[in-house]
Write a protein that holds these residues in place. Structure first.
Motif, short mmCIF file in Angstrom:
data_model
loop_
_atom_site.label_atom_id
_atom_site.label_comp_id
_atom_site.label_asym_id
_atom_site.label_seq_id
_atom_site.Cartn_x
_atom_site.Cartn_y
_atom_site.Cartn_z
N LEU A 1 0.85 -1.19 0.00
CA LEU A 1 0.00 0.00 0.00
C LEU A 1 0.89 1.24 0.00
O LEU A 1 2.02 1.22 0.48
CB LEU A 1 -0.91 0.00 1.23
N GLY A 2 0.36 2.33 -0.52
CA GLY A 2 1.14 3.55 -0.63
C GLY A 2 0.48 4.74 0.05
O GLY A 2 -0.58 4.60 0.68
N PRO A 3 1.07 5.92 -0.08
CA PRO A 3 0.55 7.12 0.60
C PRO A 3 -0.91 7.40 0.31
O PRO A 3 -1.66 7.76 1.22
CB PRO A 3 1.47 8.23 0.06
N ALA B 1 -6.49 7.80 2.16
CA ALA B 1 -7.91 7.45 2.03
C ALA B 1 -8.43 6.83 3.32
O ALA B 1 -9.56 7.11 3.74
CB ALA B 1 -8.09 6.48 0.86
N ILE B 2 -7.62 5.99 3.96
CA ILE B 2 -8.01 5.39 5.23
C ILE B 2 -8.16 6.45 6.31
O ILE B 2 -9.13 6.48 7.07
CB ILE B 2 -6.99 4.32 5.65
N ALA B 3 -7.19 7.39 6.36
CA ALA B 3 -7.23 8.45 7.37
C ALA B 3 -8.42 9.37 7.16
O ALA B 3 -8.98 9.90 8.13
CB ALA B 3 -5.93 9.25 7.32
N GLU B 4 -8.82 9.59 5.92
CA GLU B 4 -9.97 10.44 5.63
C GLU B 4 -11.28 9.74 5.97
O GLU B 4 -12.21 10.35 6.49
CB GLU B 4 -9.97 10.85 4.15
N ARG B 5 -11.33 8.45 5.69
CA ARG B 5 -12.59 7.70 5.86
C ARG B 5 -12.88 7.37 7.33
O ARG B 5 -14.04 7.35 7.76
CB ARG B 5 -12.51 6.42 5.03
N PHE B 6 -11.84 7.11 8.15
CA PHE B 6 -12.06 6.64 9.51
C PHE B 6 -11.48 7.63 10.52
O PHE B 6 -10.34 8.07 10.38
CB PHE B 6 -11.41 5.27 9.71
#
Length: 367
Positions: A276-278, A283-288
């Protein structure tokens, strides 16, 4: 006669799964109204138009938990519960299938429809699957979503589809300052006309209250630490079901297998052991708003690639103001004790320590 949603709510309180909160009462009443309206039938048994629900407020007030209770307790058989982004990913895929398919392929998926506009057949397909659409975390940041929403939901509402949705924003604050926002305004007007808007803005953030001042770093990985990690996950979930989340990143499907509302749980191997990359981590940090990260091992030159991914993940979470609960082999400053890469990891260790502080838990997210 007590409504199903009221009974389910009272049972959760009696079992100690949730605590009573007077700020949630207006929403319970609105859900009772919706439950009753969904049970009504029109002339000759037809379906009447039913006003849906738009629930908004800050994180941690119980929006997702109450939505889950409503979905599981409603007698409406044709219902669909989905995260909004996953639903829109499917809509875009259906648009692609319509545009790329020949007449035979279109008929196989959508049935018989005239013309080349994909919206009416897509709306008909969705309406055939669900009378009640329940979405969590409605947040519009993508111009492609913004451009399609107004026409899609106009067609869905014409087919008497009922919408129940949660969001952190009031309807008129959706897609604020977005490109061509004037084309999105009709969707806002439809929401306000077709849904009862209920704000859930109680003073107490239940999840934040559980995290602030509490332990969020569990190490070493022994029975006591693992049990503490598990107990906190269960406590914050509050009975919400776990489900996988699909994030579309640069055209790829990134799956987080265990999520509950705006919380995610994953192992170090799942997030840092694969390429996985930046953009994936952003996207994970934005979603959760909260990530539970478990089984973080000791780091060394032998797993330096995984360590670099962990650094990138922590940077994304840090910049987004996300909360982190960790089950790890050692304290942050002892995770990468020596060897090539240990010096560079000191900055990450500092961030990991900062993210355990009470004032971190109360700072406002940047996304």
């Amino acid at each position: 006669m007590t409504s199903r949603i009221r009974s389910a709510y009272d049972i959760r309180i009696e079992e100690g799964v949730i605590a009573p909160d007077p700020a949630q009462e207006p929403l319970i009443a609105a859900m009772e109204r919706l439950e009753e309206d969904l049970a009504r039938r029109g002339l000759f048994g037809g379906l009447p138009e039913v006003r849906g629900l738009y629930i908004w407020g800050p994180p941690g007030r119980g929006k997702s938990m109450l939505m889950d209770l409503f979905v599981t307790s409603t007698p409406e058989p044709k219902r669909l519960r989905a995260h909004f982004h996953a639903f829109m990913a499917r809509i875009h895929d259906l648009v692609r299938q319509w545009r790329e398919g020949d007449a035979k392929t279109r008929k196989a998926v959508f049935g018989t429809h005239k013309g080349d506009d994909p919206i009416p057949p897509i709306a008909a397909l969705i309406a055939s699957e669900a009378r009640l659409l329940c979405f969590d975390e409605l947040q519009v940041t993508d111009i492609a979503d913004a451009m399609i929403l107004g026409r899609l939901f106009e067609a869905l509402f014409e087919k008497k589809v009922v919408l129940a949705v949660t969001s952190n924003r009031a309807p008129d604050q959706l897609y604020l300052n977005g490109i061509n926002r004037q084309l999105f305004v009709p969707f806002i007007e439809q929401i306000e006309a077709r849904c009862e808007v209920v704000s859930l803005t109680g003073e107490r953030d239940w999840r934040l209250h559980r995290l602030t001042g509490g332990k969020v770093w569990f190490s070493p990985v022994d029975e006591t630490a693992r049990q503490g990690f598990e107990d906190l996950w269960s406590d914050l979930r509050g009975g919400e079901p776990e489900e996988p989340a699909h994030l579309t990143v640069l055209g790829r499907d990134v799956v987080v297998e265990r999520t509950a509302g705006s919380m995610a749980r994953a192992t170090f191997a799942e997030l840092c052991g694969r390429p996985l990359g930046p953009q994936d981590y952003l996207a994970i940090a934005e979603r959760f708003h909260t990530l539970f990260l478990e089984d973080v091992p000791l780091l060394s030159p032998a797993n330096q690639q995984e360590a670099r991914r962990l650094v990138t993940l922590i940077d994304a979470l840090y910049e987004a103001g996300a909360r982190l609960v960790t089950l790890a082999a050692a304290a942050p400053e002892a995770l990468y004790p020596e060897g090539v890469g240990a010096f560079e990891f000191e900055r990450t260790a500092s961030r990991l320590n900062e993210m355990q502080a009470a004032d971190w838990m109360t700072r406002e997210r940047s996304v």
